[in-house]
Design a protein around this motif. Structure first.
Motif, PDB file in Angstrom:
ATOM      1  N   GLU A   2       0.836  -1.202   0.000  1.00 48.68           N
ATOM      2  CA  GLU A   2       0.000   0.000   0.000  1.00 48.68           C
ATOM      3  C   GLU A   2       0.870   1.252   0.000  1.00 48.68           C
ATOM      4  O   GLU A   2       0.559   2.220  -0.678  1.00 48.68           O
ATOM      5  CB  GLU A   2      -0.924   0.011   1.223  1.00 48.68           C
ATOM      6  CG  GLU A   2      -1.987  -1.044   1.190  1.00 48.68           C
ATOM      7  CD  GLU A   2      -2.939  -0.895   0.010  1.00 48.68           C
ATOM      8  OE1 GLU A   2      -3.351   0.231  -0.296  1.00 48.68           O
ATOM      9  OE2 GLU A   2      -3.242  -1.913  -0.613  1.00 48.68           O
ATOM     10  N   ASN A   3       1.947   1.210   0.767  1.00 49.00           N
ATOM     11  CA  ASN A   3       2.849   2.349   0.844  1.00 49.00           C
ATOM     12  C   ASN A   3       3.482   2.626  -0.519  1.00 49.00           C
ATOM     13  O   ASN A   3       3.662   3.777  -0.904  1.00 49.00           O
ATOM     14  CB  ASN A   3       3.926   2.083   1.896  1.00 49.00           C
ATOM     15  CG  ASN A   3       4.271   3.322   2.669  1.00 49.00           C
ATOM     16  OD1 ASN A   3       3.622   4.348   2.540  1.00 49.00           O
ATOM     17  ND2 ASN A   3       5.294   3.216   3.478  1.00 49.00           N
ATOM     18  N   TRP A   5       2.169   2.014  -3.505  1.00 50.08           N
ATOM     19  CA  TRP A   5       1.160   2.650  -4.350  1.00 50.08           C
ATOM     20  C   TRP A   5       1.013   4.122  -3.994  1.00 50.08           C
ATOM     21  O   TRP A   5       0.912   4.978  -4.868  1.00 50.08           O
ATOM     22  CB  TRP A   5      -0.184   1.930  -4.219  1.00 50.08           C
ATOM     23  CG  TRP A   5      -0.282   0.761  -5.131  1.00 50.08           C
ATOM     24  CD1 TRP A   5       0.048  -0.527  -4.846  1.00 50.08           C
ATOM     25  CD2 TRP A   5      -0.703   0.774  -6.486  1.00 50.08           C
ATOM     26  NE1 TRP A   5      -0.147  -1.319  -5.937  1.00 50.08           N
ATOM     27  CE2 TRP A   5      -0.614  -0.546  -6.963  1.00 50.08           C
ATOM     28  CE3 TRP A   5      -1.149   1.767  -7.344  1.00 50.08           C
ATOM     29  CZ2 TRP A   5      -0.957  -0.897  -8.260  1.00 50.08           C
ATOM     30  CZ3 TRP A   5      -1.507   1.416  -8.635  1.00 50.08           C
ATOM     31  CH2 TRP A   5      -1.399   0.098  -9.082  1.00 50.08           C
ATOM     32  N   LYS A   6       0.978   4.418  -2.706  1.00 51.41           N
ATOM     33  CA  LYS A   6       0.824   5.809  -2.272  1.00 51.41           C
ATOM     34  C   LYS A   6       2.008   6.645  -2.744  1.00 51.41           C
ATOM     35  O   LYS A   6       1.827   7.728  -3.295  1.00 51.41           O
ATOM     36  CB  LYS A   6       0.701   5.879  -0.752  1.00 51.41           C
ATOM     37  CG  LYS A   6       0.486   7.277  -0.236  1.00 51.41           C
ATOM     38  CD  LYS A   6       0.270   7.288   1.264  1.00 51.41           C
ATOM     39  CE  LYS A   6       0.003   8.705   1.750  1.00 51.41           C
ATOM     40  NZ  LYS A   6      -0.296   8.738   3.175  1.00 51.41           N
ATOM     41  N   TYR A  46      -4.805   7.513  -1.342  1.00 49.54           N
ATOM     42  CA  TYR A  46      -3.381   7.761  -1.536  1.00 49.54           C
ATOM     43  C   TYR A  46      -2.975   9.223  -1.552  1.00 49.54           C
ATOM     44  O   TYR A  46      -1.815   9.533  -1.317  1.00 49.54           O
ATOM     45  CB  TYR A  46      -2.907   7.068  -2.816  1.00 49.54           C
ATOM     46  CG  TYR A  46      -3.046   5.576  -2.711  1.00 49.54           C
ATOM     47  CD1 TYR A  46      -2.280   4.851  -1.805  1.00 49.54           C
ATOM     48  CD2 TYR A  46      -3.981   4.891  -3.471  1.00 49.54           C
ATOM     49  CE1 TYR A  46      -2.422   3.484  -1.673  1.00 49.54           C
ATOM     50  CE2 TYR A  46      -4.120   3.519  -3.355  1.00 49.54           C
ATOM     51  CZ  TYR A  46      -3.336   2.824  -2.451  1.00 49.54           C
ATOM     52  OH  TYR A  46      -3.484   1.473  -2.325  1.00 49.54           O
ATOM     53  N   LYS A  74      -6.416  -1.447  -8.959  1.00 50.40           N
ATOM     54  CA  LYS A  74      -4.969  -1.553  -9.186  1.00 50.40           C
ATOM     55  C   LYS A  74      -4.667  -2.551 -10.299  1.00 50.40           C
ATOM     56  O   LYS A  74      -3.778  -2.323 -11.121  1.00 50.40           O
ATOM     57  CB  LYS A  74      -4.263  -1.989  -7.905  1.00 50.40           C
ATOM     58  CG  LYS A  74      -4.228  -0.943  -6.826  1.00 50.40           C
ATOM     59  CD  LYS A  74      -3.551  -1.523  -5.601  1.00 50.40           C
ATOM     60  CE  LYS A  74      -3.489  -0.591  -4.444  1.00 50.40           C
ATOM     61  NZ  LYS A  74      -2.815  -1.194  -3.282  1.00 50.40           N
TER      62      LYS A  74
END
Length: 85
Positions: A2-3, A5-6, A46, A74
């Protein structure tokens, strides 16, 4: 994950060079790949920093349903980028 993608979305936003036509935005650029609602969902997470809990409450979804939606979005983007290679 997730990090990652952000960071990638924020990096893209920071390094985004607008096209010659000023009316075209990042959202327009992703049009045709994901829907406006899907774009807004990613944006909330994000860019604006919403937590899953906050979005679940706001949208009336369960955490697992929200996670599935995000995964599908995604996957759409990744599939499109893989086709461009």
């Amino acid at each position: 994950d997730e990090n990652k993608w952000k960071k990638n979305l924020l990096r893209y936003q920071q390094n985004y060079l607008p096209p010659a036509e000023s009316h075209i935005s990042l959202e327009t650029e992703l049009a045709g790949i994901i829907s406006k609602e899907e774009f807004e969902l990613l944006w909330h997470i994000y860019v604006e920093g919403y937590s899953y809990k906050e979005l679940c409450h706001k949208m009336g979804l369960t955490k697992s349903n929200l996670a599935v939606r995000i995964h599908r979005i995604k996957t759409k983007i990744k599939k499109h980028l893989d086709q461009e290679k």
